[in-house]
Design a protein around this motif. Structure first.
Motif, PDB file in Angstrom:
ATOM      1  N   SER A  45       0.825  -1.204   0.000  1.00  0.00           N
ATOM      2  CA  SER A  45       0.000   0.000   0.000  1.00  0.00           C
ATOM      3  C   SER A  45       0.860   1.255   0.000  1.00  0.00           C
ATOM      4  O   SER A  45       1.846   1.346   0.726  1.00  0.00           O
ATOM      5  CB  SER A  45      -0.918   0.020   1.222  1.00  0.00           C
ATOM      6  N   THR A  46       0.463   2.208  -0.809  1.00  0.00           N
ATOM      7  CA  THR A  46       1.134   3.507  -0.862  1.00  0.00           C
ATOM      8  C   THR A  46       0.197   4.633  -0.444  1.00  0.00           C
ATOM      9  O   THR A  46       0.580   5.797  -0.479  1.00  0.00           O
ATOM     10  CB  THR A  46       1.656   3.782  -2.287  1.00  0.00           C
ATOM     11  N   ARG A  47      -0.993   4.292  -0.055  1.00  0.00           N
ATOM     12  CA  ARG A  47      -2.036   5.263   0.289  1.00  0.00           C
ATOM     13  C   ARG A  47      -1.646   6.057   1.549  1.00  0.00           C
ATOM     14  O   ARG A  47      -1.185   5.479   2.529  1.00  0.00           O
ATOM     15  CB  ARG A  47      -3.336   4.507   0.533  1.00  0.00           C
ATOM     16  N   PRO A  48      -1.859   7.379   1.549  1.00  0.00           N
ATOM     17  CA  PRO A  48      -1.635   8.147   2.783  1.00  0.00           C
ATOM     18  C   PRO A  48      -2.536   7.611   3.907  1.00  0.00           C
ATOM     19  O   PRO A  48      -3.692   7.271   3.674  1.00  0.00           O
ATOM     20  CB  PRO A  48      -2.036   9.573   2.393  1.00  0.00           C
ATOM     21  N   GLY A  49      -1.977   7.508   5.112  1.00  0.00           N
ATOM     22  CA  GLY A  49      -2.726   6.996   6.248  1.00  0.00           C
ATOM     23  C   GLY A  49      -2.877   5.488   6.255  1.00  0.00           C
ATOM     24  O   GLY A  49      -3.619   4.931   7.049  1.00  0.00           O
ATOM     25  N   ARG A  50      -2.146   4.817   5.412  1.00  0.00           N
ATOM     26  CA  ARG A  50      -2.244   3.357   5.268  1.00  0.00           C
ATOM     27  C   ARG A  50      -1.886   2.633   6.551  1.00  0.00           C
ATOM     28  O   ARG A  50      -1.128   3.131   7.374  1.00  0.00           O
ATOM     29  CB  ARG A  50      -1.318   2.900   4.149  1.00  0.00           C
ATOM     30  N   VAL A  51      -2.397   1.421   6.675  1.00  0.00           N
ATOM     31  CA  VAL A  51      -2.032   0.575   7.809  1.00  0.00           C
ATOM     32  C   VAL A  51      -1.031  -0.497   7.391  1.00  0.00           C
ATOM     33  O   VAL A  51      -0.510  -1.219   8.232  1.00  0.00           O
ATOM     34  CB  VAL A  51      -3.266  -0.066   8.479  1.00  0.00           C
ATOM     35  N   GLY A  52      -0.744  -0.577   6.112  1.00  0.00           N
ATOM     36  CA  GLY A  52       0.194  -1.583   5.614  1.00  0.00           C
ATOM     37  C   GLY A  52       1.585  -1.474   6.220  1.00  0.00           C
ATOM     38  O   GLY A  52       2.226  -2.480   6.512  1.00  0.00           O
ATOM     39  N   LYS A  53       2.049  -0.274   6.433  1.00  0.00           N
ATOM     40  CA  LYS A  53       3.399  -0.104   7.002  1.00  0.00           C
ATOM     41  C   LYS A  53       3.465  -0.604   8.440  1.00  0.00           C
ATOM     42  O   LYS A  53       4.382  -1.374   8.770  1.00  0.00           O
ATOM     43  CB  LYS A  53       3.829   1.363   6.889  1.00  0.00           C
ATOM     44  N   PRO A  54       2.531  -0.249   9.328  1.00  0.00           N
ATOM     45  CA  PRO A  54       2.590  -0.818  10.683  1.00  0.00           C
ATOM     46  C   PRO A  54       2.443  -2.346  10.689  1.00  0.00           C
ATOM     47  O   PRO A  54       3.101  -3.029  11.475  1.00  0.00           O
ATOM     48  CB  PRO A  54       1.428  -0.150  11.419  1.00  0.00           C
ATOM     49  N   ILE A  67      10.849  -3.528   2.264  1.00  0.00           N
ATOM     50  CA  ILE A  67      10.790  -2.675   1.077  1.00  0.00           C
ATOM     51  C   ILE A  67       9.419  -2.010   1.050  1.00  0.00           C
ATOM     52  O   ILE A  67       8.397  -2.692   1.000  1.00  0.00           O
ATOM     53  CB  ILE A  67      11.017  -3.486  -0.214  1.00  0.00           C
ATOM     54  N   ASP A  68       9.408  -0.696   1.059  1.00  0.00           N
ATOM     55  CA  ASP A  68       8.169   0.071   1.064  1.00  0.00           C
ATOM     56  C   ASP A  68       7.945   0.652  -0.335  1.00  0.00           C
ATOM     57  O   ASP A  68       8.727   1.483  -0.802  1.00  0.00           O
ATOM     58  CB  ASP A  68       8.286   1.187   2.109  1.00  0.00           C
ATOM     59  N   LEU A  69       6.882   0.201  -1.018  1.00  0.00           N
ATOM     60  CA  LEU A  69       6.621   0.692  -2.369  1.00  0.00           C
ATOM     61  C   LEU A  69       6.375   2.193  -2.407  1.00  0.00           C
ATOM     62  O   LEU A  69       6.602   2.831  -3.439  1.00  0.00           O
ATOM     63  CB  LEU A  69       5.450  -0.063  -3.005  1.00  0.00           C
ATOM     64  N   ALA A  70       5.939   2.775  -1.314  1.00  0.00           N
ATOM     65  CA  ALA A  70       5.781   4.237  -1.263  1.00  0.00           C
ATOM     66  C   ALA A  70       7.137   4.929  -1.398  1.00  0.00           C
ATOM     67  O   ALA A  70       7.232   5.997  -2.009  1.00  0.00           O
ATOM     68  CB  ALA A  70       5.093   4.658   0.032  1.00  0.00           C
ATOM     69  N   GLU A  71       8.180   4.312  -0.856  1.00  0.00           N
ATOM     70  CA  GLU A  71       9.528   4.876  -0.977  1.00  0.00           C
ATOM     71  C   GLU A  71      10.162   4.531  -2.317  1.00  0.00           C
ATOM     72  O   GLU A  71      10.900   5.332  -2.886  1.00  0.00           O
ATOM     73  CB  GLU A  71      10.403   4.380   0.169  1.00  0.00           C
ATOM     74  N   VAL A  72       9.899   3.345  -2.824  1.00  0.00           N
ATOM     75  CA  VAL A  72      10.433   2.944  -4.132  1.00  0.00           C
ATOM     76  C   VAL A  72       9.870   3.864  -5.210  1.00  0.00           C
ATOM     77  O   VAL A  72      10.589   4.281  -6.124  1.00  0.00           O
ATOM     78  CB  VAL A  72      10.104   1.466  -4.436  1.00  0.00           C
ATOM     79  N   ASN A  73       8.576   4.186  -5.101  1.00  0.00           N
ATOM     80  CA  ASN A  73       7.930   5.186  -5.947  1.00  0.00           C
ATOM     81  C   ASN A  73       8.082   4.921  -7.447  1.00  0.00           C
ATOM     82  O   ASN A  73       8.476   5.802  -8.206  1.00  0.00           O
ATOM     83  CB  ASN A  73       8.445   6.583  -5.584  1.00  0.00           C
ATOM     84  N   LEU A  74       7.749   3.716  -7.868  1.00  0.00           N
ATOM     85  CA  LEU A  74       7.795   3.397  -9.292  1.00  0.00           C
ATOM     86  C   LEU A  74       6.668   4.117 -10.025  1.00  0.00           C
ATOM     87  O   LEU A  74       5.531   4.094  -9.568  1.00  0.00           O
ATOM     88  CB  LEU A  74       7.623   1.885  -9.499  1.00  0.00           C
ATOM     89  N   PRO A  75       6.967   4.713 -11.181  1.00  0.00           N
ATOM     90  CA  PRO A  75       5.865   5.268 -11.973  1.00  0.00           C
ATOM     91  C   PRO A  75       5.036   4.124 -12.553  1.00  0.00           C
ATOM     92  O   PRO A  75       5.462   2.964 -12.528  1.00  0.00           O
ATOM     93  CB  PRO A  75       6.580   6.045 -13.074  1.00  0.00           C
ATOM     94  N   LEU A  76       3.868   4.450 -13.076  1.00  0.00           N
ATOM     95  CA  LEU A  76       3.078   3.436 -13.750  1.00  0.00           C
ATOM     96  C   LEU A  76       3.941   2.854 -14.866  1.00  0.00           C
ATOM     97  O   LEU A  76       4.623   3.594 -15.573  1.00  0.00           O
ATOM     98  CB  LEU A  76       1.791   4.044 -14.305  1.00  0.00           C
TER      99      LEU A  76
END
Length: 188
Positions: free
Chosen positions: A12-21, A41-50
């Motif tokens: 999950s990369t959504r703001p306020g996500r619970v995936g990281k905890p 590995i956090d996909l929000a940090e990896v930040n791959l474009p479509l």
């Protein structure tokens, strides 16, 4: 002999996500497990474009540096765990995008799933993911960690609280992943 690397991927990369905890909790279990070196590995940090590569990933002829970096990072993994939400009876787009960027990097490696959601605990997302990872030659683990009613497991300060059943499921999946990683290591 070096331990195999288990990469735990926060889908999950959504703001306020619970995936990281949730991933942090699972990573703690993996870090204590004797079978792995655990990497988060956090996909929000990896930040791959479509997906923006002009050639199919099966050719591994990557044009963009973000794809080359993603390929190197995933190639270093010996096993994976995807921590995924269930959105609209399926899994989220960031996870699909991250998987679709690559091909051979995933092949012949075991994969586990930690899912979360409402009453269905993310199981419908995992069922869809199993189809995708199987086509890539990954070996999905039968043991999963499925977290129902995720909102009830979150504290006011946005931390995930597991119970004994979830903790035991995490250890059981890690044990199974370790066995399969060992078995498959000699075939790669």
């Amino acid at each position: 002999m070096a331990k195999p690397t288990l990469q735990i991927i926060v889908g999950s990369t959504r703001p306020g996500r619970v995936g990281k905890p949730v991933a942090d909790w699972f990573h703690e279990h993996a870090a204590k497990h004797a079978g792995f070196e655990a990497e988060l590995i956090d996909l929000a940090e990896v930040n791959l474009p479509l997906l923006d590569e002009p050639r199919h990933p099966r050719f591994a002829e990557y044009e963009h540096e973000h794809t080359k970096a993603w390929s190197r990072r995933i190639s270093a993994g010996d096993a994976y765990v995807f921590v995924v939400p269930e959105y609209n009876h399926g899994y989220n787009a960031a996870t699909k995008n991250a998987i679709d960027y690559l091909n051979h990097e995933w092949t012949d490696k075991p994969v586990g799933f930690v899912s979360y959601g409402g009453i269905a605990a993310g199981t419908r997302a995992v069922e869809m993911l199993i189809q995708v990872v199987s086509v890539l030659g990954m070996i999905p683990m039968p043991i999963q960690v499925n977290i129902p009613l995720i909102a009830e497991r979150m504290t006011a300060d946005h931390r995930f609280t597991a119970n004994e059943v979830l903790d035991n499921s995490a250890v059981a999946m890690l044990d199974q992943l370790a066995r399969w990683t060992h078995r498959l290591g000699s075939s790669r």
